[in-house]
Design an enzyme around this catalytic site. Structure first.
Site, PDB file in Angstrom:
ATOM      1  N   SER A  57      37.297  -4.821  35.707  1.00  0.00           N
ATOM      2  CA  SER A  57      37.516  -6.211  36.112  1.00  0.00           C
ATOM      3  C   SER A  57      36.267  -6.902  36.642  1.00  0.00           C
ATOM      4  CB  SER A  57      38.627  -6.291  37.164  1.00  0.00           C
ATOM      5  OG  SER A  57      38.227  -5.659  38.354  1.00  0.00           O
ATOM      6  N   HIS A  96      36.472  -7.121  44.106  1.00  0.00           N
ATOM      7  CA  HIS A  96      36.414  -8.417  43.425  1.00  0.00           C
ATOM      8  C   HIS A  96      35.535  -9.385  44.193  1.00  0.00           C
ATOM      9  CE1 HIS A  96      40.286  -8.006  40.768  1.00  0.00           C
ATOM     10  NE2 HIS A  96      39.273  -7.272  40.351  1.00  0.00           N
ATOM     11  N   ASP A 123      43.356 -13.605  42.074  1.00  0.00           N
ATOM     12  CA  ASP A 123      44.048 -12.347  42.405  1.00  0.00           C
ATOM     13  C   ASP A 123      45.398 -12.527  43.094  1.00  0.00           C
ATOM     14  OD1 ASP A 123      42.007 -10.885  41.328  1.00  0.00           O
ATOM     15  OD2 ASP A 123      41.038 -10.449  43.248  1.00  0.00           O
TER      16      ASP A 123
END
Length: 166
Positions: A57, A96, A123
């Site tokens: 990701s 992230h 998210d």
């Protein structure tokens, strides 16, 4: 027979000493690793000073198997920083990027919204049910450095059923 009996006893004694020596050495290695880990926790201010990137990701910046070094201090979290966070109900932390920072006027607390660089949306679907923002207690640390591919050992050990011990 006295000489043979003494020889056998001395061999048994040597084997016991070797086993004891190896056990003590192993204990020292394990203890040293724990001390180093705890020292890193104190120095970095993070409950987990090192994490492995487990998904794609964050590509192309961080690839699966990269090891990230984390640091956490009192400085405000800013847009663009890469953070590692825990979500209530999930065991595995997520790596992230912060895409929005929202400061609450009433308390002054900062809420953040994250997104994987390689993901289309933010998210919020990963957060706990009904949760729209992450608070500071969710964030384990900020990425301050990385080692590429070194974390593949961890990934292989956890994902391969032959190696995995349950």
């Amino acid at each position: 027979m006295g000489w043979i009996g003494e020889t056998v006893d001395s061999i048994k004694s040597i084997q016991f000493r070797q086993v004891l020596s190896q056990a003590v050495s192993l204990g020292m290695i394990v203890t040293s690793a724990l001390i180093i880990w705890k020292a890193l926790m104190v120095i970095t201010g993070s409950e987990s000073p090192v994490v492995v990137v487990l998904s794609g990701s964050m590509e192309p910046g961080f690839k699966r198997g990269d090891i990230l070094f984390l640091h956490m201090n009192k400085d405000p979290i800013r847009t663009g920083e890469i953070v590692v966070f825990n979500v209530d109900g999930r065991e595995i932390p997520i790596v992230h990027r912060v895409i929005k920072v929202h400061e609450r006027r009433d308390t002054g607390e900062v809420d953040v919204l994250t997104k994987g660089d390689n993901n289309y949306g933010d998210d919020r679907l990963l957060y706990a049910h009904g949760q729209q923002w992450l608070q500071r207690h969710h964030i384990m640390g900020r990425a301050v450095g990385f080692l590429p591919y070194v974390g593949w050992v961890t990934i292989i050990m956890t994902e391969k059923p032959i190696i995995k011990v349950t």
